[in-house]
Design a protein around this motif. Structure first.
Motif: not given
Length: 579
Positions: A528-532, A555-563
Motif C-alpha cells: 500500500n505504498i504511495s511514495s518512495l 509520486s512517480i509518473r507512469r511513463p517513468i515506472l514503465e521504463r
C-alpha cells in the motif's frame, strides 16, 4: 602530506618513470603546518600502471609497509631491500619484465599474498619457503619449469595459480603439505600426470588443469570431496577412474578435447549442472546418464556417436536425458506399478548415504520415519509438501546439515531446540506453514544462515525476532506475512542481496534503505505504498530489479515506472536534496 596522515599513498596512473625521492623519505619531509610527531608510517603504497624501471634500495626506509603494488610497470628486477619489509603482507609485481626474484624475498616473513604473474621468471627462489603465512600465490604466465622444494613449508597456501608456465609435474611432497588449498590452477602447462596423493586436497573447490598432456587421473581423486569445478579439457585422457563418481559436490566437469571412448557409469551419479564431453571418441552413451537430471548443459559435439540421432545430440539437454532414461531396463517409466510410499522412503534413505541429500517431498507424511536417518553426514533435507507438525528429534544429529526445506507443512512452533544443534545451516525454508510466533532471540540459533524464507506464515511480527542475529544473510523472503512496516534491523543487513516483501501491508519504505548497499533484488509489489524515498535512488547501480507493481504510487509518473528499475532509481536520485 595526506599520506603522512593516512598512511596510504596512491600514485597509480601518473606516467612516472621513477619513484619520487619524497616517497622513500616520506617521514623525513614534514612540511609547513605539520607536526612530525603526528605523522604516521607509510603502510600502503600503490605505484601500479606507470613506467617505473627501478625500485631503489631506499625501499628499506619504508619498514612499516604492509601493502606494495608495483604491477604494470617496466621493472626488470627487485631490490634486495624487499626482504627488509618484514611487515609486508601483500606484494604485487605482476605485469613487469622481472627475470628473477631476489632470494631476500624470503625475509619478508609476513607475506600472505604474492602476485608475480606475467613476468619472465624461470623459477621462484627457494627462500619463498620461509614465508610461512603465504596463502595466495599467483605466478601465472611465466616460464617456470618447477616449484621450489622448500615450498612444502608454505602449509597455509589456499590459492595457487601457476597457469601458463612450463611445469612438467606437480610434486607429491607439495601436495601432501598443501592441505589447505581451495583453488589450484595449473592449466596451460606441460603436465603429463597428477600426483597419486591428489586426493589429500580435501578442501579443494576449484581445480583447473586444462591444456596439459595429462593421460590419466589417479583413483585418489575421489578424496577431493569439496570439489565443485574440475577442468580437464584439452589433455590426453582415454579413461576416467570410477572414483570420479565420488565427487558429490561437483557441479562443473570439463572433459572436452580428450580421447575418451566412454563416460563411465560410475560418474552418472554426479549432480552436475554442466558437463562438456565435446571432441572425444565417444561412440555411445550409457543410459544411466539419463538419471543426471541436474544437468543444465551437456556438450557432445565432435564425437563419433553412432547410436544417437544427431537431432538428439544437438538438441536440448533435457530431451536427450529423457531419451536415455527411456532406454533403462529398470526405469520407473517402464515399470507398470507405481512404487509404494514405503519403497520411495527406503530408496531415498539408501540414496542419502552416497548423495548426502534426503528428499521426502510430497509424500503426505505427518511424521518422518526414524529409519530414514541412515547417514549423519547429510547436507540437505527436503521435507516440503507434507503434513508435518513437529520436526523429528533425529534431525538434531545431522550436524553437517546445510539446507533444510520445510515448505508447505503444518509447523506451528519455531523449532528452536533442533535448529540450535545445526551449526552449519545456511539455508532454511519454512514458507507456507501456520507458524504463529518466532521468539525474540529465535534467530540466534541459526546465525550462519544465508537464505531464509518465512513467506506465507501466520507469524506475527509485532515483536519481531532480531534480524541482527543473521549478519551473513543474503536472501530473505517475507511475502504474505501481514507486515505493516519494514523491521528496522533488516535495513542493517549489509550482505543482503535479495529482499522479498511482496503482498504485505507496507505503507512506506524507510530512508535507511540506502544502507543496503549489496541489494540486487527488491520486491515490494502488492503493498500500500504511495511514495518512495529519494534515498532509494542511491542503490543504483547495484540494485538490478525493483518490483513496484500493485502499489498506489502517486509520486512517480507512469511513463517513468514503465521504463524500469534504472529509470526509477535515477528519477529518485535526482530528487535528493543537494548535499
Amino acid at each position: 602530506k595526506a599520506a603522512r596522515t593516512s598512511g596510504s599513498l596512491n600514485l597509480s596512473n601518473r606516467s612516472l618513470k621513477d619513484v619520487p625521492t619524497e616517497v622513500y623519505q616520506c617521514l623525513e619531509t614534514t612540511g609547513e603546518g605539520e607536526n612530525w610527531w603526528e605523522a604516521v608510517d607509510l603502510q600502503k603504497l600503490i605505484l601500479a600502471h606507470n613506467d617505473i624501471e627501478v625500485l631503489r634500495e631506499d625501499l628499506k626506509n619504508l619498514a612499516c609497509l604492509v601493502v606494495l603494488n608495483v604491477s604494470h610497470n617496466n621493472l626488470s628486477q627487485l631490490p634486495a631491500a624487499i626482504g627488509e619489509l618484514t611487515a609486508m603482507k601483500s606484494l604485487d609485481v605482476s605485469f613487469n619484465s622481472i627475470s628473477e626474484l631476489p632470494e631476500q624475498i624470503g625475509s619478508a616473513i609476513s607475506l600472505v599474498k604474492l602476485d608475480c604473474s606475467s613476468n619472465r621468471l624461470k623459477e621462484l627462489p627457494e627462500s619463498i619457503g620461509r614465508c610461512l603465512d603465504l596463502s595466495d600465490l599467483k605466478a601465472s604466465n611465466n616460464q617456470i619449469s618447477s616449484l621450489p622444494e622448500d615450498m612444502v613449508n608454505c602449509s597455509k597456501l589456499s590459492k595457487l595459480d601457476v597457469e601458463g608456465n612450463k611445469l612438467t609435474a606437480l610434486s607429491e611432497n607439495h601436495i601432501a603439505s598443501w592441505t589447505m588449498l581451495t583453488e589450484l590452477n595449473a592449466s596451460k602447462n606441460m603436465l603429463s600426470g597428477l600426483p597419486q596423493n591428489i586426493g589429500s586436497l580435501s578442501r579443494l573447490i576449484r581445480l583447473d588443469l586444462h591444456q596439459n598432456k595429462i593421460s590419466s587421473v589417479p583413483p585418489s581423486i575421489g578424496g577431493c570431496s569439496s570439489l565443485v569445478e574440475f577442468y580437464l579439457g584439452i589433455n590426453s585422457l582415454s579413461t576416467l577412474p570410477a572414483e570420479i563418481g565420488d565427487l558429490s559436490r561437483l557441479g562443473t566437469l570439463d572433459l572436452r578435447s580428450n580421447q575418451l571412448k566412454e563416460y563411465p557409469v560410475g560418474a552418472c551419479k554426479l549432480k552436475l549442472s554442466y558437463l562438456d564431453l565435446s571432441n572425444n571418441s565417444l561412440t555411445g552413451l550409457h543410459p544411466e546418464l539419463g538419471n543426471m537430471t541436474t544437468l543444465r548443459k551437456l556438450v557432445l559435439v565432435g564425437n563419433p556417436l553412432r547410436t544417437l540421432r544427431s537431432s538428439l545430440v544437438n538438441g536440448p539437454t533435457a530431451a536427450l536425458l529423457k531419451y536415455l532414461r527411456s532406454r533403462l531396463s529398470n526405469s520407473e517409466e517402464t515399470s507398470a506399478s507405481t512404487p509404494t510410499k514405503e519403497n520411495v522412503i527406503a530408496s531415498a534413505a539408501r540414496m542419502s548415504i552416497s548423495s548426502k541429500e534426503l528428499s521426502l517431498e510430497g509424500l503426505n507424511l505427518s511424521a518422518v520415519p526414524s529409519e530414514v536417518w541412515e547417514s549423519s553426514e547429510i547436507t540437505k533435507v527436503n521435507l516440503s509438501k507434507n503434513s508435518i507438525e513437529e520436526l523429528p528429534a533425529q534431525l538434531s544429529t545431522s550436524v553437517s546439515l546445510q539446507t533444510l526445506i520445510l515448505s508447505r507443512n503444518k509447523i506451528k512452533d519455531w523449532p528452536g531446540a533442533i535448529l540450535k544443534s545445526l551449526s552449519n545451516l545456511v539455508c532454511l525454508k519454512l514458507d507456507n506453514n501456520p507458524l504463529t510466533q518466532i521468539p525474540l532471540d529465535g534467530f540466534q540459533a541459526v546465525s550462519g544462515l544465508r537464505i531464509l524464507d518465512l513467506s506465507g506464515n501466520a507469524v506475527s511480527f509485532r515483536e519481531h525476532p532480531k534480524f541482527c542475529h543473521l549478519p551473513q544473510l543474503q536472501e530473505l523472503y517475507l511475502s504474505r506475512i501481514q507486515l505493516s512496516e519494514v523491521p528496522e534491523d533488516i535495513l542493517n543487513l549489509s550482505n543482503l542481496i535479495i529482499l522479498d516483501l511482496n503482498q504485505n501491508s507496507l505503507q512506506s519504505i524507510p530512508k535507511s534503505i540506502k544502507n543496503m548497499t549489496s541489494l540486487k533484488h527488491l520486491d515490494i509489489s502488492n503493498n500500500n505504498i504511495s511514495s518512495l524515498p529519494p534515498e532509494l535512488g542511491l542503490l543504483e547501480p547495484t540494485l538490478e530489479v525493483l518490483r513496484l507493481d500493485g502499489n498506489p504510487l502517486r509520486s512517480i509518473r507512469r511513463p517513468i515506472l514503465e521504463r524500469g528499475t534504472k529509470a526509477v532509481l535515477n528519477y529518485l536520485k535526482d530528487r535528493l536534496p543537494d548535499q
